[in-house]
Design an enzyme around this catalytic site. Structure first.
Site, PDB file in Angstrom:
ATOM      1  N   SER A 123     -16.019 -23.983 -12.694  1.00 35.10           N
ATOM      2  CA  SER A 123     -15.197 -24.221 -13.875  1.00 35.10           C
ATOM      3  C   SER A 123     -15.080 -25.724 -14.149  1.00 35.10           C
ATOM      4  O   SER A 123     -16.082 -26.378 -14.381  1.00 35.10           O
ATOM      5  CB  SER A 123     -13.825 -23.547 -13.683  1.00 35.10           C
ATOM      6  N   ASP A 172     -18.995 -14.511 -19.118  1.00 31.16           N
ATOM      7  CA  ASP A 172     -17.967 -15.556 -19.037  1.00 31.16           C
ATOM      8  C   ASP A 172     -17.561 -15.927 -20.459  1.00 31.16           C
ATOM      9  O   ASP A 172     -18.399 -16.340 -21.268  1.00 31.16           O
ATOM     10  CB  ASP A 172     -18.521 -16.778 -18.307  1.00 31.16           C
ATOM     11  N   HIS A 193     -15.628 -15.038 -15.915  1.00 30.84           N
ATOM     12  CA  HIS A 193     -15.389 -16.358 -15.320  1.00 30.84           C
ATOM     13  C   HIS A 193     -14.980 -16.251 -13.855  1.00 30.84           C
ATOM     14  O   HIS A 193     -15.267 -17.145 -13.052  1.00 30.84           O
ATOM     15  CB  HIS A 193     -14.302 -17.087 -16.122  1.00 30.84           C
TER      16      HIS A 193
END
Length: 337
Positions: free
Chosen positions: A130, A284, A313
């Site tokens: 991330s 995602d 994600h």
């Protein structure tokens, strides 16, 4: 948050904006031992709202990030509550007056830790999930000769317009709480934090994840139990100004902002020299795989490898064993183990 980490004193740290964090601090934790020639170091930065301890799931005996082989450094983002942040910085830079920080600022601080504190001149690998992936790309552009490999997973080199929409909705939900008081709250704006969490819940995981009720694998009995216990429970433990500081960093993520590239993201990506495996996750909703695939066109020798499954994600946070094994295998491969 725990106190199980060290703090490196950066001194008065000038940011890319020209502003300064006085007596800045970079929190970090290490695993393993630095070898004699200092050739086994790995950087694994933290992610949005994550504490250092939240990265440890990918570190362990027999894994790619094996402390018996490597010296693994986990540095914390500015704003996460462990490194310098609105919540722990003294006046006048406290609270809503904490300055904006870029990925460039975070990586420059990490580079100072690596080179000046540890005396490390070269890294085996930089990797992260991330916002940790955003820092991984930034490392590759900012210090292209310093590492052998880069492994960003579930992240991007530039925050997309779609992602900006999501981030602005988070900010709107949080700051609509009157308790927020323009950042000068006397208690955490819990109503805003709960709303923030509910917005997040709709983006963090795929539609199929919810159809298949995979939240049951995380120990929750009902969907509402998951939304309250997991999502609200997580963000109610965070400081609102800290979240907004990291949100600004994420929103303005762009390796093209690195000095010398004049905002040209494609040119900046072309400066990456290390072996790179890009690992977006299927479905995602923040960092769409097709966006990362387009980026790969501008990076010489980049390999694109999509994480399969329906966790979206959350494929990159250690939430399920299949995705963890997929990521760990790539770590071992890029390290040559």
């Amino acid at each position: 948050m725990t106190d199980d980490y060290e703090t490196y004193e950066l001194g008065d740290f000038e940011l890319q904006s020209g502003m300064t964090i006085e007596s800045a601090k970079l929190a970090f934790k290490t695993f393993g031992e630095l070898n004699a020639d200092k050739s086994n170091a790995i950087i694994y930065p933290s992610w949005y709202s994550g504490f250092i301890a939240d990265n440890v799931w990918l570190v362990g005996e027999g894994m790619g990030l094996d402390p018996a082989k490597y010296f693994i450094i986990i540095p914390a983002l500015f704003g996460n509550g462990e490194s310098s942040s609105p919540s722990n910085t003294p006046k006048p830079r406290n609270g809503a007056r904490f300055p904006d920080c870029t990925f460039y600022d975070n990586v420059r601080a990490q580079h100072q830790l690596v080179t000046e504190h540890f005396g490390i001149e070269h890294l085996r690998l930089v990797l992260g999930w991330s916002m940790g992936a955003g820092q991984t790309y930034q490392w590759g552009v900012q210090y292209p000769d310093m590492m052998d490999g880069l492994l960003p997973f579930c992240g991007s080199s530039k925050t997309s317009p779609n992602n900006v929409v999501f981030l602005d909705s988070l900010k709107g939900a949080l700051t609509a709480d009157s308790t927020w008081n323009n950042g000068w709250y006397h208690q955490q704006p819990d109503v805003g934090l709960r709303a923030f969490a509910r917005v997040y819940a709709g983006w963090g995981l795929s539609a199929q994840f919810y159809w298949d009720e995979l939240w049951r694998q995380l120990g929750y009995a009902t969907l509402d139990d998951f939304l309250v216990g997991f999502w609200e429970g997580f963000f109610l433990q965070r400081d609102a100004n800290n979240l907004l500081t990291m949100l600004w960093t994420w929103k303005h993520g762009d390796v093209g902002g690195t000095p010398g590239f004049d905002g040209d993201t494609k040119k900046a990506l072309g400066a990456i020299k290390a072996r790179l495996i890009q690992m977006p996750a299927h479905e995602d909703r923040y960092f769409a795989p097709e966006e990362e695939q387009r980026v790969s066109e501008f990076i010489k020798g980049s390999e694109f490898r999509e994480i399969p499954g329906v966790w979206g994600h959350f494929a990159g946070i250690g939430a399920n064993q299949a995705d963890t094994d997929f990521i760990d295998q790539a770590v071992k491969e890029i390290l040559g183990d």
